[in-house]
Design an enzyme around this catalytic site. Structure first.
Site, PDB file in Angstrom:
ATOM      1  N   GLU A  54      21.429  45.434 -24.328  1.00 44.90           N
ATOM      2  CA  GLU A  54      22.637  45.801 -25.259  1.00 44.90           C
ATOM      3  C   GLU A  54      23.271  46.873 -24.619  1.00 44.90           C
ATOM      4  OE1 GLU A  54      20.773  48.258 -28.713  1.00 44.90           O
ATOM      5  OE2 GLU A  54      22.638  48.231 -29.592  1.00 44.90           O
ATOM      6  N   ARG A 278       7.167  49.094 -19.408  1.00 47.37           N
ATOM      7  CA  ARG A 278       8.256  49.434 -19.128  1.00 47.37           C
ATOM      8  C   ARG A 278       8.018  50.477 -17.945  1.00 47.37           C
ATOM      9  NH1 ARG A 278      11.956  50.322 -23.496  1.00 47.37           N
ATOM     10  NH2 ARG A 278      13.426  51.551 -22.401  1.00 47.37           N
ATOM     11  N   LYS A 288      18.509  55.148 -22.682  1.00 47.31           N
ATOM     12  CA  LYS A 288      19.992  55.108 -22.596  1.00 47.31           C
ATOM     13  C   LYS A 288      20.666  56.248 -23.523  1.00 47.31           C
ATOM     14  CE  LYS A 288      20.143  50.780 -23.189  1.00 47.31           C
ATOM     15  NZ  LYS A 288      20.737  49.338 -23.424  1.00 47.31           N
TER      16      LYS A 288
HETATM   17  P1  ATP Z   1      16.843  52.076 -23.241  1.00 42.56           P
HETATM   18  O1  ATP Z   1      15.576  52.377 -24.202  1.00 42.56           O
HETATM   19  O2  ATP Z   1      16.946  52.774 -21.997  1.00 42.56           O
HETATM   20  O3  ATP Z   1      17.927  52.030 -24.198  1.00 42.56           O
HETATM   21  P2  ATP Z   1      16.481  49.293 -24.122  1.00 42.56           P
HETATM   22  O4  ATP Z   1      15.279  48.572 -23.988  1.00 42.56           O
HETATM   23  O5  ATP Z   1      16.822  49.581 -25.402  1.00 42.56           O
HETATM   24  O6  ATP Z   1      16.484  50.413 -23.017  1.00 42.56           O
HETATM   25  P3  ATP Z   1      18.155  46.990 -23.448  1.00 42.56           P
HETATM   26  O7  ATP Z   1      19.553  47.112 -23.233  1.00 42.56           O
HETATM   27  O8  ATP Z   1      17.818  46.547 -24.677  1.00 42.56           O
HETATM   28  O9  ATP Z   1      17.555  48.474 -23.375  1.00 42.56           O
HETATM   29  O10 ATP Z   1      17.304  46.363 -22.437  1.00 42.56           O
HETATM   30  C1  ATP Z   1      17.534  45.207 -21.669  1.00 42.56           C
HETATM   31  C2  ATP Z   1      16.328  44.705 -21.008  1.00 42.56           C
HETATM   32  O11 ATP Z   1      15.591  45.712 -20.066  1.00 42.56           O
HETATM   33  C3  ATP Z   1      14.997  44.540 -22.063  1.00 42.56           C
HETATM   34  O12 ATP Z   1      14.459  43.444 -21.903  1.00 42.56           O
HETATM   35  C4  ATP Z   1      14.033  45.867 -21.782  1.00 42.56           C
HETATM   36  O13 ATP Z   1      12.844  45.405 -22.179  1.00 42.56           O
HETATM   37  C5  ATP Z   1      14.271  46.061 -20.670  1.00 42.56           C
HETATM   38  N1  ATP Z   1      13.919  47.333 -20.219  1.00 42.56           N
HETATM   39  C6  ATP Z   1      14.783  48.332 -20.537  1.00 42.56           C
HETATM   40  N2  ATP Z   1      14.106  49.735 -20.031  1.00 42.56           N
HETATM   41  C7  ATP Z   1      13.244  49.246 -19.465  1.00 42.56           C
HETATM   42  C8  ATP Z   1      12.209  49.892 -18.450  1.00 42.56           C
HETATM   43  N3  ATP Z   1      12.213  51.306 -18.458  1.00 42.56           N
HETATM   44  N4  ATP Z   1      11.469  49.493 -17.599  1.00 42.56           N
HETATM   45  C9  ATP Z   1      11.391  48.038 -17.733  1.00 42.56           C
HETATM   46  N5  ATP Z   1      12.508  47.202 -18.610  1.00 42.56           N
HETATM   47  C10 ATP Z   1      13.203  47.966 -19.277  1.00 42.56           C
HETATM   48 MG    MG Z   2      17.295  48.203 -26.906  1.00 46.92          MG
END
Ligand code: ATP
Ligand code: MG
Length: 587
Positions: A54, A278, A288
């Site tokens: 995102e 994660r 983020k």
């Molecule tokens: P954040 O909580 O940091 O905002 P998010 O999951 O909302 O992370 P996205 O942009 O939706 O961020 O993530 C893109 C991809 O990266 C998704 O498939 C998500 O599952 C993966 N991802 C995000 N954070 C992690 C992490 N700490 N470890 C492994 N994969 C991750």
């Molecule tokens: Mg997300």
């Protein structure tokens, strides 16, 4: 408020991983699923993955794990990977983030096949919503957000049907069209899937598919005033791209039945979602939202502050894509969330830099040494090895003269036990230089040592043992005072003092755990002259001190260095064990 109960995983793979070639990578359960699917010819032998960020912030090291999986597994099986921006929330998303994400993926060393945006699918998603309404599988609800929450029930209580749930297809079609036409204010109505209000899975209790939001979208502008929810867009986006293996983190496990429900109702390509753990790292926040808070509150200098776990941050700090990929491959994937030690990531950084980074001598906190029996005005060019790990890296010349800088830490007027570096009457080796013996010191009016006087033994040129076979216990680094380059050096510690930065006392948030010593500026370090005008981003090992990378804040004639990672320091460990009272003569 306390953090979650996270388990520290002490990985054994630290020792042997990283040197493992990609081909010899250990298998994991996702890879096993792909191998089975290929054997069973489940998707006609195809492997299609995607990385779906995102664009609401910069990527961090957790995303690197996901990227390495999505791209790495497709590469391994001759498949393809799309980069897809899940841009369904116009209020938090920006083009700046889109651009940084593309740059970061490329920097990590990956190339996407298709570049897509969930917003490309808004038209298709709308048509599918109409199709679901016509099939009696979706309805317009006039309940407020609070009421919807209330009607949803809890984990132990089933939900209740909304009074609008039995609206006719015609009425729903009419209202949904008018939602799209902009007739209604934000939040006044939503479109919901008609599934099952008593489902044990809360995600299946008539989830919201569309909300009204009169907001400008970074790509579609004001074309839309209704936006699909992430849960309505994600599965179908995968399906549209014929994603065979859709990897995501464990928190989406309970959403999978919903994604499958939409796919079944619409009769479209059956993407398969697979969840993994994660990445969590000690002393590090990977969210983020929280990283944005640090930027907005000015707790760090920006998303690319070298203390940030963002890819732009660790890149500026000097981490290499190879080190990050090796780390991600070695931590593997599992079905339970754990915590990896930051020390393990640093191990991979050191290991990679050790192989390829040139050594130079630099003195961070200079103390002047005068060699009284060395001819005034004489300068010798000493041979220094560029990289003992890489014979092809060759040697360079380092000027040696009568007046040198050494580290303040490498001299003690009253040495504690086990201190073998320079002290009165003691002999040490100057690396690539000579053996020197301290004869006396000069002090300023406050009693601090400001100059150390020594003699040298001409028979030890190059730092070699003299004919009498005399040995010294310590080798220290130095820089010729007249030839030195001045530099600013930024030393970093962890950004947080707690292993779990989310663990806080009542009424505090994670910022209470910020480390006040996370950045230390060294304003006047002295570098050997071979490091003249180094290019931004170039990396060095400062002998005995660590790995350093040239920061973009550098100006001509005044380089700025970030310490990427320190070398292991055994003395620091000894010093920690000795009570402060017994530590004498700290310069
Ligand atoms: P954040 O909580 O940091 O905002 P998010 O999951 O909302 O992370 P996205 O942009 O939706 O961020 O993530 C893109 C991809 O990266 C998704 O498939 C998500 O599952 C993966 N991802 C995000 N954070 C992690 C992490 N700490 N470890 C492994 N994969 C991750
Ligand atoms: Mg997300």
């Amino acid at each position: 408020m306390t953090g979650d109960n996270r388990v520290i995983e002490k990985s054994n793979s630290m020792v042997d991983a990283g040197v493992t070639a990609p081909e010899a990578r250990p298998s994991n359960f996702i890879r096993d699923i792909i191998v089975e699917d290929l054997k069973a010819n489940k998707y006609g032998g195809l492997v299609q993955t995607r990385f779906p960020p995102e664009p609401n912030g910069y990527l961090h090291i957790g995303h690197a794990k996901a990227i390495c999986l999505d791209f790495g597994l497709a590469d391994e099986f001759g498949g393809h990977t799309n980069l897809r921006f899940d841009d369904t929330n116009p209020q938090k998303e920006e083009t700046e983030y889109v651009e940084s994400i593309m740059e970061d993926v490329k920097w990590l060393g990956f190339h996407w096949d298709g570049l897509f945006y969930a917003s490309d699918y808004f038209g298709q998603l709308y048509e599918w919503a109409v199709q679901l309404i016509k099939a009696g599988k979706a309805y317009v609800d006039d309940l407020s957000a609070d009421e919807i929450r209330e009607y949803r029930g809890t984990l132990t209580q089933p939900g209740k049907d909304s009074p609008y749930r039995s609206r006719s297809v015609e009425e729903n079609l009419n209202l949904f069209e008018r939602m799209r036409a902009g007739e209604f204010p934000d939040g006044s109505r939503v479109l919901r899937a008609k599934i099952e209000m008593a489902s044990p899975n809360l995600n299946m209790r008539d989830p919201v598919m569309y909300r009204i939001l009169h907001a400008e979208h970074h790509r579609t502008g004001d074309k839309w005033c209704i936006y699909p929810m992430y849960d309505y867009a994600h599965g179908q986006s995968d399906s549209l791209e014929k994603v065979t293996h859709s990897m995501c983190t464990l928190e989406f496990e309970d959403h999978r039945p919903l994604y499958n429900w939409f796919i079944q109702q619409l009769g479209i390509f059956p993407s398969q979602q697979i969840e993994f753990d994660r990445l969590n790292l000690t002393y590090t926040l990977l969210s983020k939202r929280k990283l944005l808070q640090l930027v907005q509150e000015g707790r760090v200098s920006g998303w690319d502050d070298p203390r940030m776990p963002t890819l732009v941050g660790i890149r500026r700090r000097g981490y290499t894509p190879e080190a990050i990929r090796n780390f991600c491959n070695s931590i593997g994937v599992s079905k339970t969330n754990g915590v990896i030690e930051l020390a393990m990531l640093e191990h991979f950084v050191r290991e990679d830099l050790n192989k390829r980074v040139p050594r130079v001598m630099a003195v961070l906190r200079p103390l002047k040494v005068v060699i009284d029996n060395y001819p005034e005005h004489q300068v010798e060019e000493m041979d220094a090895v560029n990289n003992p790990e890489d014979p092809t890296a060759g040697t360079r010349k380092v000027p040696f003269s009568r007046e040198l800088h050494i580290e303040q830490d490498d001299f003690r007027e009253n040495p504690p036990k086990q201190y073998y570096r320079l002290s009165p009457g003691c002999e040490v080796r100057l690396r690539y230089g000579y053996f020197i013996t301290c004869t006396n010191v000069l002090k300023n009016s406050s009693g601090e040592v400001v100059e150390v006087h020594c003699t040298y033994d001409p028979a030890t040129r190059g730092g070699n043992s003299p004919p009498d076979g005399r040995k010294v216990k310590s080798t220290i680094h130095w820089v010729s005072a007249a030839h030195a380059i001045s530099a600013e050096v930024r030393l970093y510690e962890t950004l947080f003092t707690r292993e779990d930065p989310n663990q806080t006392e009542e009424g505090q948030d994670f910022t209470a755990n910020l480390n006040p010593r996370s950045l230390e500026m060294v304003r006047d370090a002295k570098l050997e002259p071979s490091v003249v005008n180094p290019a931004v981003g170039s990396r060095y090992q400062f002998e005995r001190l660590g790995y350093f990378c040239v920061d973009p804040d550098s100006s001509s004639g005044r380089p700025v260095f970030n310490r990427t990672v320190a070398l292991k320091d055994t003395w620091a460990k000894i010093e920690k064990r000795v009570p402060p009272k017994q530590q004498h003569g700290r310069a």
